[in-house]
Design a protein around this motif. Sequence first.
Motif, PDB file in Angstrom:
ATOM      1  N   HIS A 175      87.892  14.509   0.593  1.00 15.63           N
ATOM      2  CA  HIS A 175      86.553  14.994   0.565  1.00 15.63           C
ATOM      3  C   HIS A 175      85.722  14.782   1.825  1.00 15.63           C
ATOM      4  O   HIS A 175      85.847  13.443   2.578  1.00 15.63           O
ATOM      5  CB  HIS A 175      85.770  14.687  -0.733  1.00 15.63           C
ATOM      6  N   VAL A 176      85.069  15.891   2.438  1.00 16.60           N
ATOM      7  CA  VAL A 176      84.381  15.904   3.578  1.00 16.60           C
ATOM      8  C   VAL A 176      82.897  16.317   3.670  1.00 16.60           C
ATOM      9  O   VAL A 176      82.651  17.213   2.543  1.00 16.60           O
ATOM     10  CB  VAL A 176      85.228  16.310   4.637  1.00 16.60           C
ATOM     11  N   ILE A 177      82.377  16.100   4.310  1.00 18.21           N
ATOM     12  CA  ILE A 177      81.064  16.376   4.685  1.00 18.21           C
ATOM     13  C   ILE A 177      80.825  16.758   6.211  1.00 18.21           C
ATOM     14  O   ILE A 177      81.425  16.236   7.277  1.00 18.21           O
ATOM     15  CB  ILE A 177      79.760  15.385   4.488  1.00 18.21           C
ATOM     16  N   GLY A 178      80.209  17.831   6.508  1.00 19.79           N
ATOM     17  CA  GLY A 178      80.387  18.602   8.030  1.00 19.79           C
ATOM     18  C   GLY A 178      78.889  18.516   8.171  1.00 19.79           C
ATOM     19  O   GLY A 178      78.218  18.489   7.633  1.00 19.79           O
ATOM     20  N   GLU A 179      78.912  18.610   9.605  1.00 17.05           N
ATOM     21  CA  GLU A 179      77.468  18.674  10.254  1.00 17.05           C
ATOM     22  C   GLU A 179      77.560  19.532  11.417  1.00 17.05           C
ATOM     23  O   GLU A 179      78.391  19.541  12.308  1.00 17.05           O
ATOM     24  CB  GLU A 179      77.066  17.030  10.838  1.00 17.05           C
ATOM     25  N   ARG A 211      80.973  18.613  13.170  1.00 20.16           N
ATOM     26  CA  ARG A 211      81.653  17.185  12.968  1.00 20.16           C
ATOM     27  C   ARG A 211      81.756  17.126  11.617  1.00 20.16           C
ATOM     28  O   ARG A 211      81.263  17.340  10.660  1.00 20.16           O
ATOM     29  CB  ARG A 211      80.678  16.104  13.449  1.00 20.16           C
ATOM     30  N   THR A 212      83.050  16.786  11.128  1.00 17.46           N
ATOM     31  CA  THR A 212      83.488  16.367   9.764  1.00 17.46           C
ATOM     32  C   THR A 212      83.887  14.960   9.549  1.00 17.46           C
ATOM     33  O   THR A 212      84.826  14.640  10.156  1.00 17.46           O
ATOM     34  CB  THR A 212      84.561  17.517   9.474  1.00 17.46           C
ATOM     35  N   LYS A 213      83.402  14.512   8.498  1.00 13.14           N
ATOM     36  CA  LYS A 213      83.487  12.843   8.437  1.00 13.14           C
ATOM     37  C   LYS A 213      83.908  12.888   6.885  1.00 13.14           C
ATOM     38  O   LYS A 213      83.792  13.797   6.072  1.00 13.14           O
ATOM     39  CB  LYS A 213      82.161  12.165   8.696  1.00 13.14           C
ATOM     40  N   GLU A 225      77.676   7.472   8.276  1.00 11.89           N
ATOM     41  CA  GLU A 225      77.320   7.553   9.560  1.00 11.89           C
ATOM     42  C   GLU A 225      78.618   8.505  10.342  1.00 11.89           C
ATOM     43  O   GLU A 225      79.654   8.473   9.768  1.00 11.89           O
ATOM     44  CB  GLU A 225      77.571   6.251  10.488  1.00 11.89           C
ATOM     45  N   GLY A 226      77.965   9.163  11.411  1.00 12.23           N
ATOM     46  CA  GLY A 226      78.890  10.523  11.893  1.00 12.23           C
ATOM     47  C   GLY A 226      79.286  10.200  13.247  1.00 12.23           C
ATOM     48  O   GLY A 226      79.657  10.996  14.098  1.00 12.23           O
ATOM     49  N   SER A 281      85.456  13.352  12.496  1.00 10.88           N
ATOM     50  CA  SER A 281      86.388  14.157  13.344  1.00 10.88           C
ATOM     51  C   SER A 281      85.609  15.353  13.906  1.00 10.88           C
ATOM     52  O   SER A 281      84.467  15.763  13.475  1.00 10.88           O
ATOM     53  CB  SER A 281      87.330  14.840  12.535  1.00 10.88           C
ATOM     54  N   LEU A 282      86.305  15.735  14.949  1.00 12.41           N
ATOM     55  CA  LEU A 282      85.716  17.237  15.668  1.00 12.41           C
ATOM     56  C   LEU A 282      86.433  18.056  14.682  1.00 12.41           C
ATOM     57  O   LEU A 282      87.744  18.147  14.280  1.00 12.41           O
ATOM     58  CB  LEU A 282      85.848  17.080  17.061  1.00 12.41           C
ATOM     59  N   ASP A 283      85.500  19.301  14.560  1.00 10.54           N
ATOM     60  CA  ASP A 283      86.266  20.412  13.750  1.00 10.54           C
ATOM     61  C   ASP A 283      85.693  21.700  14.380  1.00 10.54           C
ATOM     62  O   ASP A 283      85.093  21.757  15.270  1.00 10.54           O
ATOM     63  CB  ASP A 283      85.526  20.110  12.217  1.00 10.54           C
TER      64      ASP A 283
END
Lengths: 515, 515
Positions: B461-465, B491-493, B499-500, B508-510
């Motif tokens: 599971h991820v969160i994107g910014e 950015r997806t962590k 923290e990102g 990660s870069l996305d």
Amino acid sequence: MDDSIYTSYPPQLTPEQKEYLVGEVKNWALHHGLAVKPPPTFIPKESDPVGVLSSNAPVTLFPSPFPRSGYESAVAVQTTYNKLYAAISSDEAWLGKIIEELVEADDFIANLWKIHVRVKEEGYVQPLSLGLFRSDYMVHTPQGSTAPSLKQVEFNTISSSFGGLSSLVSAMHTDFLSFPPENPITYPAHPILKDNVPPDNSAVATLTGGLAAAHEAYGPSKSSPALPLCILFIVQDGERNLFDQFELSTRLTKFHEIPVFRVTTKDVLKSTSIPSTNPSRPLIYTPLHAPSVKFEATTIYLRGFYGPGDYPDETGWDARTHLERSAAIKCPSVLSQLSGCKKVQQILAEATGPDHLAHLLSGTDPKLVSQVRETFAPQYDLSVSGRGRELALDPSTAATHVLKPQREGGGNNIYRESIPAFLRSIPEKDWKGYILMELIQPPTTAKNMMLRSDGQVLSGHVIGELGVFGTILWKDDGEVLHNDQGGWLMRTKGKDSDEGGVAAGFSSLDSILLV
Amino acid sequence: MDDSIYTSYPPQLTPEQKEYLVGEVKNWALHHGLAVKPPPTFIPKESDPVGVLSSNAPVTLFPSPFPRSGYESAVAVQTTYNKLYAAISSDEAWLGKIIEELVEADDFIANLWKIHVRVKEEGYVQPLSLGLFRSDYMVHTPQGSTAPSLKQVEFNTISSSFGGLSSLVSAMHTDFLSFPPENPITYPAHPILKDNVPPDNSAVATLTGGLAAAHEAYGPSKSSPALPLCILFIVQDGERNLFDQFELSTRLTKFHEIPVFRVTTKDVLKSTSIPSTNPSRPLIYTPLHAPSVKFEATTIYLRGFYGPGDYPDETGWDARTHLERSAAIKCPSVLSQLSGCKKVQQILAEATGPDHLAHLLSGTDPKLVSQVRETFAPQYDLSVSGRGRELALDPSTAATHVLKPQREGGGNNIYRESIPAFLRSIPEKDWKGYILMELIQPPTTAKNMMLRSDGQVLSGHVIGELGVFGTILWKDDGEVLHNDQGGWLMRTKGKDSDEGGVAAGFSSLDSILLV
């Protein structure tokens, strides 16, 4: 150009200049994909099990001076060389006679020849062949000569590599020589570097132009229903030089809009097939990760299967046979690969006996034929008693010669004083597997610096080898559909190192400045 | 877009598909410079002392779905955000009042402010400032809401990074989604992936367009005799994210034909100078390796000096002061860097009291002003008793908040239940150095896979910014000379990681697919 041009070149670097230049080289290289997989002696497999690392390809810090007349003559003869090797591959009788002499002494040649014979019995279904060739030369400056000439080292008919990385090295040195435009500061000032850049290097456009011409000439799908068409790159598992190949595949997909897929030599039989019900024998590619998808390969470009190491067991030979009997255009066919034998080069260069060159190039401007002939270094037959054996067995004459087996690629040659003992160590019947070539005498004072893939900076006296790329598409009846040249490769190795395999790390990719 | 779109995404991979996709990602990345220097935890310095290795940047295997309305609204407000932060930097009285409150609690802010005060006393000689900004957002989907909205995480006014690598990730995912054109095979079939590619990502063109506009606006050399002009990138020694920067410098040199040089923060005082006899205070650059050459810097682009680590001793502050007092256009000036304080963001977002936003954006279409306002997440002052302290000190309300110091970059925030104890561990007078922000509630079921720089493949599971890039060039009297937006960063962590920081490898870069 006389030798004196080399004595002040390259300019001396202060520690700050060296640090800056090395930094610029490694950054430029990694940013632009002028890269290789790091050698295992530098980064062992267990340190990078997934293989996510790359390092700069081994490159010279400076471009190397090269005689303009030599460069121009090499470029001028390339399309004639293309025609010559297309003619050799099309003249099965002429080539077959040479190869049949070799099969006794060379298992590898014998196995390749068997494939050709077997497919010929069944009948070839594809009349077209593609060559992506590279003719390699050294500058020859024998003592007492007034002008340097260019002598051919070898003619590569399979897996002619470094077109991609070589173009990048040219671009890198060009950037360094011209940045910033009015005030270049990457190199210290030097007369050879002033207002000078390497000649245009169109290797990638030339090589992909050949592959695209073959793809086009293949015509529509031979499958029913029709399948989408593609080009296959047949590559080695664990290839370290893959970024060189990506320069070609990326241009094919982006510029020519032709799908390209990579298939390792060991996966050929798993991921390609020839439907037994289709007498046209199209080569069907099914990606291992997407088994419901099918493409038809118009062209197979071999960056593997060129040496014995790619045939660890019988399935390697089965895979090569499978490709050869398919309808895909082979780059190269077995016959075209065999035309690159050193024995062919030696026979073409024979000063006495039938004029094979004139025969094979009949219809060609005699001036071009003689320009080709001028690139031959003296080389000798060892199959029978005569001049070749005399030169090879006498240590004093062996000292100016190299003994070459039929194999392409570095690491197989015997040099100078080692020749007599080597020959005496093998059965005399195997001597015919080798040819003896007079060593070319390059300038002795050339120097350069190189950044290895492991970060070591070396400097010292060097020897350069210029390769010129060409591509030709021809029909088995001799008709030529596409014949082009363009782009070049400069490899520069330490003077004490007799072999020139760049990927092995004791040699560098370079570019040239014409002087 | 409702949350259900995420439940079947990304498609499951068979082992063959995963091997293929990971191989394509690492090859594409290294070939195109979508790279970083390998982290020292992966390749220790002693294994690669010269630093010739690179590895893929940490990237997602798949692009991430993103709500089209959110993307479009972030793009729509960017030039207004540019104007807002230019206005804040130009309104020294307004900004100074905020900063002077912070100096007691934050040494770093205090030292930056001192530089501004000192240079102001001497008198600034350069009225122009350049901003390369990035506004970062998360999708906010609180329980019970019908449509997702976009809330701003932070606004970056210095060293806004990843424009270069982000463009490359977009290009990579686009290639995968569309190769080969009729039959893409890199990904398994999935409705979200079908006939869809990421929106155009022009980050490199936008950011370099801003730098080129500043270079142009600088005008002729202020030196006598005139010197050639250049842009300086002020960078960190040992930077691992340098390939991101090369995307910008290469475009500046190749497309805009502007010389760019890199100067590390520690070399600023060694390689740049301001002639004491020239009241215009041009910033003169003398390459350390070519001391006889001089350039005049029109623009300094800071990719260092953004945090305390870049000022290990007094010479760091001296160097920053030296740059600030020069005639070079600063990207950013000290004031513009300070405008990025979290405290500024919090004051802009205050729901009661004076309408700072309307004041700062007076003359701007009120619709755009309210669009900007809609991106604010609730955030609170901690300098005095009130709502902010109540929420922060009660564990049950702290659980939905984050405590942020003024610093840019990851690693400094305090999350949720840790907030009350943290506040009680520091003197109450220092609380005003922090702001409290309500946590944005991103979709909870989003998933992706990522390839780390050390080759590890993670999934979960991820969160994107989403960051949107903008650039603005303005005069200290408020006049705007260039205001542009274009390009973005996803950015997806991992969801468990608060923290990102991408370069640290747990993020990660996305790229995005609009849904």
